[in-house]
Design an enzyme around this catalytic site. Structure first.
Site, PDB file in Angstrom:
ATOM      1  N   TRP A 101      -8.484   2.898   4.451  1.00 31.26           N
ATOM      2  CA  TRP A 101      -7.135   1.953   4.902  1.00 31.26           C
ATOM      3  C   TRP A 101      -6.494   3.045   5.943  1.00 31.26           C
ATOM      4  O   TRP A 101      -5.975   2.325   6.934  1.00 31.26           O
ATOM      5  CB  TRP A 101      -6.210   1.911   3.897  1.00 31.26           C
ATOM      6  CG  TRP A 101      -6.988   0.674   3.048  1.00 31.26           C
ATOM      7  CD1 TRP A 101      -7.134   0.875   1.611  1.00 31.26           C
ATOM      8  CD2 TRP A 101      -7.277  -0.774   3.394  1.00 31.26           C
ATOM      9  NE1 TRP A 101      -7.781  -0.458   1.184  1.00 31.26           N
ATOM     10  CE2 TRP A 101      -7.736  -1.107   2.290  1.00 31.26           C
ATOM     11  CE3 TRP A 101      -7.162  -1.337   4.485  1.00 31.26           C
ATOM     12  CZ2 TRP A 101      -8.274  -2.462   2.054  1.00 31.26           C
ATOM     13  CZ3 TRP A 101      -7.702  -2.867   4.519  1.00 31.26           C
ATOM     14  CH2 TRP A 101      -8.234  -3.270   3.460  1.00 31.26           C
ATOM     15  N   ASP A 171       1.870   3.999   4.587  1.00 30.15           N
ATOM     16  CA  ASP A 171       1.236   2.772   3.918  1.00 30.15           C
ATOM     17  C   ASP A 171       1.540   2.804   2.407  1.00 30.15           C
ATOM     18  O   ASP A 171       0.824   3.826   1.716  1.00 30.15           O
ATOM     19  CB  ASP A 171      -0.223   2.618   4.358  1.00 30.15           C
ATOM     20  CG  ASP A 171      -0.635   1.311   3.766  1.00 30.15           C
ATOM     21  OD1 ASP A 171       0.028   0.799   2.770  1.00 30.15           O
ATOM     22  OD2 ASP A 171      -1.866   1.086   4.173  1.00 30.15           O
ATOM     23  N   LYS A 195      -0.321  -6.009  -4.590  1.00 29.97           N
ATOM     24  CA  LYS A 195      -0.731  -5.182  -5.639  1.00 29.97           C
ATOM     25  C   LYS A 195       0.313  -5.087  -6.765  1.00 29.97           C
ATOM     26  O   LYS A 195       0.095  -5.503  -7.776  1.00 29.97           O
ATOM     27  CB  LYS A 195      -1.166  -3.606  -4.959  1.00 29.97           C
ATOM     28  CG  LYS A 195      -2.354  -3.930  -4.425  1.00 29.97           C
ATOM     29  CD  LYS A 195      -2.664  -2.831  -3.202  1.00 29.97           C
ATOM     30  CE  LYS A 195      -3.501  -3.278  -2.084  1.00 29.97           C
ATOM     31  NZ  LYS A 195      -4.785  -3.802  -2.524  1.00 29.97           N
TER      32      LYS A 195
HETATM   33  C1  PLP Z   1      -3.640   0.915   1.042  1.00 35.40           C
HETATM   34  C2  PLP Z   1      -3.746  -0.390   1.671  1.00 35.40           C
HETATM   35  N1  PLP Z   1      -3.650  -0.671   3.021  1.00 35.40           N
HETATM   36  C3  PLP Z   1      -3.806  -1.892   3.643  1.00 35.40           C
HETATM   37  C4  PLP Z   1      -4.462  -2.765   2.936  1.00 35.40           C
HETATM   38  C5  PLP Z   1      -4.670  -3.964   3.499  1.00 35.40           C
HETATM   39  O1  PLP Z   1      -3.836  -4.997   2.960  1.00 35.40           O
HETATM   40  P1  PLP Z   1      -3.846  -6.634   3.770  1.00 35.40           P
HETATM   41  O2  PLP Z   1      -5.167  -7.081   3.021  1.00 35.40           O
HETATM   42  O3  PLP Z   1      -2.463  -7.120   3.184  1.00 35.40           O
HETATM   43  O4  PLP Z   1      -3.864  -6.475   5.064  1.00 35.40           O
HETATM   44  C6  PLP Z   1      -4.807  -2.664   1.506  1.00 35.40           C
HETATM   45  C7  PLP Z   1      -5.552  -3.651   1.011  1.00 35.40           C
HETATM   46  O5  PLP Z   1      -6.149  -3.814  -0.200  1.00 35.40           O
HETATM   47  C8  PLP Z   1      -4.523  -1.414   0.966  1.00 35.40           C
HETATM   48  O6  PLP Z   1      -5.014  -1.066  -0.406  1.00 35.40           O
END
Ligand code: PLP
Length: 361
Positions: A101, A171, A195
């Protein structure tokens, strides 16, 4: 009705109480004769829902007055672009690469400016958090970016990086509201809600006000300008109304259950049950160095792919769902977010003990 123990990394388990309340209110929200899904986002009824949600979140996290709270569409991934578009005045920022991520955010930022890799744990399959006490941060960097809890690899920053005075952008998708945070240490904290907080498709941004500016990168879409959203209190267009309503209920649930300090204690207790088992097992092994282990996502392996597959299949049959590891890393992963009861973790460990007895050669 029978509910499973759902160890999904996201969308993930929500408090049963919240789901029941939402079900009860589905057809007629507080006597207004309609569902929240059917309600105008400009109505008085909805105004109460969004304002209460924000007030409760502020209260839970102790968000200082000089931070804006935004409820936005597009999930966390949309912010991978929105952040550089809004913050890259000098067109340069530092990224700490602790997993997929963070890497995705870094790659997206490269579209808009110079994204510099300040540190990485790619050399050991992201199984640890790199030392961030003395990074090569330069004066012209607009911010330093981290993914605070790495959902796929199960690591967590236990101490924030030394950003040498630069704004920290984090994030927190997979550790949102899992423990207390000092918001004032961040320029931006943001997280997808699917989550720990609510239904997928929404992200919550907590942004220090001076980072909400008019002078964004040329070409930034109106919807992605923080200022557009902040000036309109997240109601520039139709917001993700139902998601905000469910998140609001989760905030109330958190407050009722003692807030973030109590959550932290509960989460530590739950995680310890699983990590203690992993540390003593002859078959299963955690994949993360002990000091960087996440309280939320716990990856583990047997070291034998066939056995891993068998484990995933048999655990599913036993009502323990979604224990397969991320498709890119294999093995298993148990996500034990706020709403996972201690009994769920205990049931998992009991199952693992039994599986080990039956399958250890
Ligand atoms: C730490 C993290 N950042 C970003 C995301 C991406 O999230 P989204 O699917 O809402 O774009 C996730 C998704 O699982 C994640 O675990």
């Amino acid at each position: 009705m029978s509910r499973v123990y759902n160890f999904s990394a996201g969308p993930a388990v929500l408090p049963e109480e919240v789901l029941k309340e939402a079900a009860e209110e589905m057809l007629d929200y507080k006597g207004c004769g309609m569902s929240v899904m059917e309600m105008s986002h400009r109505s008085k009824m909805y105004d109460d829902i969004i304002k209460t949600a924000e007030a409760d979140l502020r209260d839970l996290m102790g968000i200082p007055d000089n931070y804006k709270v935004l409820f936005l569409q597009g999930g966390a991934s949309q912010q991978f672009a929105a952040i550089p578009m809004n913050l890259m005045k000098n067109k340069k920022a530092g990224y700490i690469i602790t997993g997929q991520w963070a890497k995705k955010a870094y790659q997206e930022a490269k579209i808009y400016g110079e994204a510099v890799e300040l540190a990485s744990s790619a050399d050991k399959t992201f199984s640890y958090i790199p030392d961030c006490s003395d990074l090569a941060i330069t004066d012209d960097m607009d911010y330093v970016y981290i993914c605070e809890n790495n959902t796929i690899y199960g690591t967590k920053f236990k101490t924030l990086p030394n950003t040498k005075g630069k704004d920290l952008v984090a994030d927190v998708s997979s550790c949102f509201l899992s423990e207390p945070v000092d918001v004032s240490k961040y320029g931006i904290i943001y997280g997808g809600v699917q989550k720990n907080v609510g239904p997928a498709g929404m992200v919550i941004d907590i942004i220090r006000e001076d980072l909400i500016r008019d002078d964004v990168l040329p070409g930034t879409p109106t919807m992605l300008k923080f200022k557009t959203q902040a000036d309109n209190d997240s109601l520039y267009n139709t917001p993700p109304c139902y998601n905000i309503y469910i998140c609001g209920k989760v905030f109330k649930w958190l407050k009722k259950n003692g807030g973030l300090e109590a959550m932290k204690q509960r989460n530590e207790e739950k995680a310890a049950i699983l990590y203690n088992f992993l540390d003593n097992s002859k078959m299963f092994k955690g994949t993360v160095v002990p000091q960087d282990r996440s309280l939320m996502n716990v990856p583990f392996i047997t070291g034998d792919e066939e056995l891993d597959k068998k484990f995933v299949a048999e655990s599913k049959a036993a009502g323990l769902e979604n224990l397969k590891g991320h498709r890119t890393v294999g093995g298993m992963r148990a996500s034990i977010y706020n709403a996972m009861p201690k009994a769920g973790v205990e049931a998992l460990v009991t199952f693992m003990e039994d599986f080990e007895k039956k399958n250890l050669k």
